[in-house]
Design an enzyme around this catalytic site. Sequence first.
Site, PDB file in Angstrom:
ATOM      1  CD  GLU A 162      -2.860  -1.343   2.295  1.00  0.00           C
ATOM      2  OE1 GLU A 162      -2.944  -0.425   3.123  1.00  0.00           O
ATOM      3  OE2 GLU A 162      -3.520  -2.394   2.400  1.00  0.00           O
ATOM      4  CD  GLU A 268      -4.876  -7.905   1.557  1.00  0.00           C
ATOM      5  OE1 GLU A 268      -5.758  -7.178   2.056  1.00  0.00           O
ATOM      6  OE2 GLU A 268      -3.664  -7.678   1.686  1.00  0.00           O
TER       7      GLU A 268
HETATM    8  O1  9MR Z   1      -7.795  -8.135   8.164  1.00  0.00           O
HETATM    9  C1  9MR Z   1      -6.792  -7.427   8.882  1.00  0.00           C
HETATM   10  C2  9MR Z   1      -7.330  -6.935  10.207  1.00  0.00           C
HETATM   11  O2  9MR Z   1      -7.640  -8.036  11.049  1.00  0.00           O
HETATM   12  C3  9MR Z   1      -6.301  -6.033  10.881  1.00  0.00           C
HETATM   13  O3  9MR Z   1      -6.880  -5.449  12.046  1.00  0.00           O
HETATM   14  C4  9MR Z   1      -5.854  -4.927   9.921  1.00  0.00           C
HETATM   15  C5  9MR Z   1      -4.726  -4.105  10.531  1.00  0.00           C
HETATM   16  O4  9MR Z   1      -3.574  -4.873  10.735  1.00  0.00           O
HETATM   17  O5  9MR Z   1      -5.373  -5.491   8.713  1.00  0.00           O
HETATM   18  C6  9MR Z   1      -6.336  -6.254   8.026  1.00  0.00           C
HETATM   19  O6  9MR Z   1      -5.772  -6.789   6.845  1.00  0.00           O
HETATM   20  C7  9MR Z   1      -5.352  -5.841   5.873  1.00  0.00           C
HETATM   21  C8  9MR Z   1      -4.136  -6.412   5.164  1.00  0.00           C
HETATM   22  O7  9MR Z   1      -3.159  -6.765   6.096  1.00  0.00           O
HETATM   23  C9  9MR Z   1      -3.593  -5.434   4.142  1.00  0.00           C
HETATM   24  N1  9MR Z   1      -4.617  -5.030   3.210  1.00  0.00           N
HETATM   25  C10 9MR Z   1      -5.867  -4.557   3.800  1.00  0.00           C
HETATM   26  C11 9MR Z   1      -6.409  -5.592   4.786  1.00  0.00           C
HETATM   27  C12 9MR Z   1      -7.738  -5.159   5.348  1.00  0.00           C
HETATM   28  O8  9MR Z   1      -7.566  -3.962   6.092  1.00  0.00           O
END
Ligand code: 9MR
Length: 373
Positions: A162, A268
Amino acid sequence: MRFRVSLGLFVAISLLIPRPGSAGEEAAPSLQAKFGSKFVVGVALGGRVPDEYSDVERKLILGQFGSVTPENCMKMTAVQPREGEFHFEEADALVDFAEKNRLQVVGHTLVWAKDERTPAWFFRDGDKPASREKVLERMRTHIRTLVSRYRGRIASWDVVNEVLDDNEPDLRPSSWLSIVGPEFIAEAFACAHEADPGALLLYNDYNVDQPRKREKLIRLIGDLRSKNVPLGAIGIQGHWEVDQVPFKDIEALLVAMKDLRLKVMVSELDLGVVPRGVWWADGGKRRDEIARTDPLAAGCPPDLIDRQAAQYAQLFRLFSDHADVIARVTFWDLHDGRSWLNSFPWKHAEYPLLFDRRASPKPAFQAVMDVKP
Ligand code: 9MR
């Protein structure tokens, strides 16, 4: 080329060798068995494996998927919350579980280029901001420690996550950018490659199907390539919403990546059913009011479930048609009850996946399984 060989080998092995416990049982229809000759089908796991998963959930993981991504436990905030204090218990358990069950592991994620996703100590040096050299050295130590720990056991890593901005600038403003400058991206890849030359290294981002962000992605790829960065593939996250899936833009992105001879991982995937835009609309003025709403608390209406099924099928038709460029499709969590969308952007019941809260297949699962090969 090396990746093609290992992916092909992996698919062949996972299709030919029955998983433990499957002997004598009638094989349930499986996503990995259906699509495995085209692309690996993976799942993100947010709980500690295997102990935080029920028997039914474990069976679902092993029966349906060919790869696992740790949803949180390999992130910098989890692995190294304080400098030099590494926590690997959950990550080790996940890699062990995956190996025992012949699942590939995707490492996620080494550098998440947002300040709120990086532990605060990373950019501080006592009561002063850390210097460029200090941040770079910390980044290298972090990457080297993780990637070398799992060298040869983690097939691919989301190296940088990102970095592209949603608005005007190409790169998202962050302490990474202001302290180190854009060079942190190339450095992160170089360091990961040095620690495990056999791992496939990904750049991972959301909304890169949107034309403006796609152009930024293409510029980033060009820039990294001009510096001989070992970029192996692109992760397109795929957090889409029912009735708003940008099929045409997704296809345009896949074609663009094919033109650049880069593999894509849909990294994802989920299809939310509660529109999220309201959270940011009106400059966020209605957030307090929206935070009290839970529109589908009583369940997801059948017509919405059916539209989700049809749109998941359309997506998988698209993925199948472009299987030459797609190496993996990973669902962002195992079933509706475990999805991050139940608490994002506010707490509410969501239904974005192929399996319901009891881990039973939804109409979307059947629709995807019915897609013509
Ligand atoms: O699904 C993840 C959530 O449980 C966490 O709280 C969050 C912060 O670490 O991250 C979410 O996963 C993200 C992923 O790591 C990167 N792309 C976006 C995803 C959704 O926010």
